[in-house]
Design a protein around this motif. Structure first.
Motif, PDB file in Angstrom:
ATOM      1  N   CYS A  75     -12.005  60.099  10.170  1.00  0.00           N
ATOM      2  CA  CYS A  75     -11.697  58.317  11.248  1.00  0.00           C
ATOM      3  C   CYS A  75     -10.069  59.503  11.612  1.00  0.00           C
ATOM      4  CB  CYS A  75     -11.273  57.129  10.438  1.00  0.00           C
ATOM      5  SG  CYS A  75     -10.399  56.629  11.472  1.00  0.00           S
ATOM      6  N   GLY A  76      -9.634  59.186  12.870  1.00  0.00           N
ATOM      7  CA  GLY A  76      -8.701  60.081  13.695  1.00  0.00           C
ATOM      8  C   GLY A  76      -7.596  59.086  13.316  1.00  0.00           C
ATOM      9  N   ASN A  77      -7.429  57.885  14.119  1.00  0.00           N
ATOM     10  CA  ASN A  77      -6.972  56.482  13.455  1.00  0.00           C
ATOM     11  C   ASN A  77      -6.357  56.149  12.776  1.00  0.00           C
ATOM     12  OD1 ASN A  77      -6.457  56.519  16.213  1.00  0.00           O
ATOM     13  ND2 ASN A  77      -7.594  55.718  17.462  1.00  0.00           N
ATOM     14  N   GLY A  78      -7.279  55.707  11.699  1.00  0.00           N
ATOM     15  CA  GLY A  78      -7.386  55.588   9.914  1.00  0.00           C
ATOM     16  C   GLY A  78      -6.379  56.726   9.245  1.00  0.00           C
ATOM     17  N   SER A  79      -7.476  57.764   9.462  1.00  0.00           N
ATOM     18  CA  SER A  79      -5.602  58.427   8.648  1.00  0.00           C
ATOM     19  C   SER A  79      -4.523  58.486   9.447  1.00  0.00           C
ATOM     20  CB  SER A  79      -6.668  60.286   9.132  1.00  0.00           C
ATOM     21  OG  SER A  79      -7.679  60.752   9.285  1.00  0.00           O
ATOM     22  N   ARG A  80      -3.959  58.602  10.497  1.00  0.00           N
ATOM     23  CA  ARG A  80      -2.586  58.540  10.625  1.00  0.00           C
ATOM     24  C   ARG A  80      -2.550  57.425  10.231  1.00  0.00           C
ATOM     25  NH1 ARG A  80      -4.215  58.029  15.789  1.00  0.00           N
ATOM     26  NH2 ARG A  80      -3.044  56.865  16.257  1.00  0.00           N
ATOM     27  N   CYS A  81      -2.920  56.273   9.826  1.00  0.00           N
ATOM     28  CA  CYS A  81      -2.472  55.080   8.980  1.00  0.00           C
ATOM     29  C   CYS A  81      -2.138  55.187   7.737  1.00  0.00           C
ATOM     30  CB  CYS A  81      -3.682  53.820   9.303  1.00  0.00           C
ATOM     31  SG  CYS A  81      -3.486  52.898  10.946  1.00  0.00           S
ATOM     32  N   VAL A  82      -3.131  56.355   7.567  1.00  0.00           N
ATOM     33  CA  VAL A  82      -2.891  56.134   6.128  1.00  0.00           C
ATOM     34  C   VAL A  82      -1.135  57.220   5.906  1.00  0.00           C
ATOM     35  CG1 VAL A  82      -4.065  57.021   3.786  1.00  0.00           C
ATOM     36  CG2 VAL A  82      -5.103  56.226   5.412  1.00  0.00           C
ATOM     37  N   CYS A 212     -10.064  55.561  19.620  1.00  0.00           N
ATOM     38  CA  CYS A 212     -10.965  56.415  18.179  1.00  0.00           C
ATOM     39  C   CYS A 212     -10.730  57.615  18.059  1.00  0.00           C
ATOM     40  CB  CYS A 212     -12.362  56.464  18.605  1.00  0.00           C
ATOM     41  SG  CYS A 212     -13.203  57.412  17.389  1.00  0.00           S
ATOM     42  N   GLY A 213      -9.653  57.890  17.271  1.00  0.00           N
ATOM     43  CA  GLY A 213      -9.131  59.199  17.367  1.00  0.00           C
ATOM     44  C   GLY A 213      -9.979  60.640  17.013  1.00  0.00           C
ATOM     45  N   SER A 214     -10.617  60.147  16.469  1.00  0.00           N
ATOM     46  CA  SER A 214     -11.894  61.638  16.290  1.00  0.00           C
ATOM     47  C   SER A 214     -12.377  61.401  17.573  1.00  0.00           C
ATOM     48  CB  SER A 214     -12.394  61.574  15.429  1.00  0.00           C
ATOM     49  OG  SER A 214     -13.395  60.585  15.310  1.00  0.00           O
ATOM     50  N   THR A 256      -1.599  62.842  18.078  1.00  0.00           N
ATOM     51  CA  THR A 256      -0.077  62.417  17.831  1.00  0.00           C
ATOM     52  C   THR A 256      -0.211  61.444  18.065  1.00  0.00           C
ATOM     53  OG1 THR A 256       1.054  64.720  16.985  1.00  0.00           O
ATOM     54  CG2 THR A 256       2.329  62.716  17.583  1.00  0.00           C
ATOM     55  N   GLY A 257      -0.058  59.766  18.030  1.00  0.00           N
ATOM     56  CA  GLY A 257      -0.184  59.030  17.545  1.00  0.00           C
ATOM     57  C   GLY A 257       0.877  57.555  17.359  1.00  0.00           C
ATOM     58  N   PRO A 258       0.945  57.063  17.296  1.00  0.00           N
ATOM     59  CA  PRO A 258       1.552  55.543  17.035  1.00  0.00           C
ATOM     60  C   PRO A 258       0.864  55.092  16.062  1.00  0.00           C
ATOM     61  CG  PRO A 258       1.070  54.252  18.716  1.00  0.00           C
ATOM     62  CD  PRO A 258       0.577  56.203  19.321  1.00  0.00           C
ATOM     63  N   THR A 259       1.421  54.268  14.955  1.00  0.00           N
ATOM     64  CA  THR A 259       0.587  53.437  13.822  1.00  0.00           C
ATOM     65  C   THR A 259       1.307  52.087  13.841  1.00  0.00           C
ATOM     66  OG1 THR A 259       1.758  54.002  11.920  1.00  0.00           O
ATOM     67  CG2 THR A 259      -0.239  55.611  12.977  1.00  0.00           C
ATOM     68  N   SER A 260       0.860  51.261  12.747  1.00  0.00           N
ATOM     69  CA  SER A 260       0.966  50.182  13.468  1.00  0.00           C
ATOM     70  C   SER A 260       0.707  48.587  11.571  1.00  0.00           C
ATOM     71  CB  SER A 260       1.321  48.935  14.068  1.00  0.00           C
ATOM     72  OG  SER A 260       1.750  49.645  15.286  1.00  0.00           O
ATOM     73  N   PHE A 261       2.494  48.476  10.808  1.00  0.00           N
ATOM     74  CA  PHE A 261       1.320  47.474  10.125  1.00  0.00           C
ATOM     75  C   PHE A 261       1.523  46.133  10.542  1.00  0.00           C
ATOM     76  CE2 PHE A 261       2.982  50.944   7.024  1.00  0.00           C
ATOM     77  CZ  PHE A 261       2.098  51.006   6.001  1.00  0.00           C
TER      78      PHE A 261
END
Length: 274
Positions: A75-82, A212-214, A256-261
């Protein structure tokens, strides 16, 4: 027993993150579905579970679970969040994730932006996987989509006008087409120019998501394979934008992309029986 969790998102693709190296809770499809449910649970596109790595090179072992309870390979977006979660905890800028799709090196660019190496795309029909041999650049389906594995199966439909496509109706049907042994994530792509595209993705087991990152990685790879895009491309999704680079020298896809808590909290495990 109260279990801490973190709610995060990458351009609207949202996740519940649990540190299982501390809690070590048991999971099955019923519990995952309940936690992901937006009405009766916490609510998210995917549940992310962190635990101690099984590879000495990795910083953490990451598992991704879709809203239907099935485990996903990547998971691309999930990987960035981790990575953002690890950055907040350890104050380092480089990490390696161990996933079911392999080791994913990543780098924190700044307080919000993260770059993840999603590895090498796989384009052979057995790697997708497909039920039988077929040309993955032009699958034998209406619309002649392309297929690639970015740790999980992706199918890309190129369309003239994205507004004419109903991704929910089409995605529900195409996700479970008999050609796809393990189902597939379905992307609909409108090329804007050689370095920009508009993409909507129906995610296998989760449905239509804001991003969806991937799927973004797969869309760029398939567009390049078909001569429609350059290897550096901006992907515009409902929740925001990602930058995808397909490195010709190493055959690796960089996202490459943003993440947020969003927030953190806890839930009573007794309310989510196995």
């Amino acid at each position: 027993m109260n279990i801490p969790f973190y709610k995060m998102h990458g351009i609207g693709n949202d996740f519940v993150v649990i540190d299982n190296s501390v809690n070590s809770i048991s999971l099955n499809k019923r519990r995952v579905k309940a936690l992901c449910d937006r009405r009766y649970g916490i609510g998210c596109d995917q549940l992310i579970v962190l635990s101690n790595p099984k590879n000495d090179l990795a910083d953490v072992y990451v598992q991704f679970f879709n809203g239907n309870g099935d485990e996903a390979g990547a998971c691309g977006n999930g990987s960035r969040c981790v990575i953002a979660w690890l950055y907040r905890k350890y104050h380092r800028t480089e990490f390696i994730l161990q996933t079911n799709a392999g080791l994913l090196p990543a780098q924190v660019i700044d307080s919000q932006m993260v770059k993840v190496n999603m590895g090498q795309p796989r384009t052979k029909w057995r790697d997708i996987p497909l039920k039988h041999e077929a040309d993955t650049l032009y699958l034998p389906l209406a619309g002649e989509p392309s297929a690639v594995s970015i740790g999980n199966p992706h199918v890309t439909f190129f369309v003239e006008d994205l507004s004419t496509v109903d991704p929910v109706f089409c995605g529900k049907v195409l996700e479970k087409d008999p050609l796809f042994v393990e189902g597939a994530n379905i992307s609909f792509v409108q090329m804007l120019d050689r370095q920009a595209m508009r993409v909507r993705v129906w995610e296998r087991g989760s449905g239509l998501t804001l991003a969806c990152g991937s799927g973004a990685c797969a869309s760029v790879v398939n567009a390049v394979r078909r001569g429609l895009a350059d290897r550096h491309c901006q992907v515009k999704m409902d929740g925001g934008n990602l930058i995808i680079d397909w490195d010709a020298e190493n055959n690796e896809v960089l996202m490459t992309g943003p993440t947020s808590f969003s927030y953190q909290g806890s839930f009573d495990l007794d309310h989510y029986p196995l």
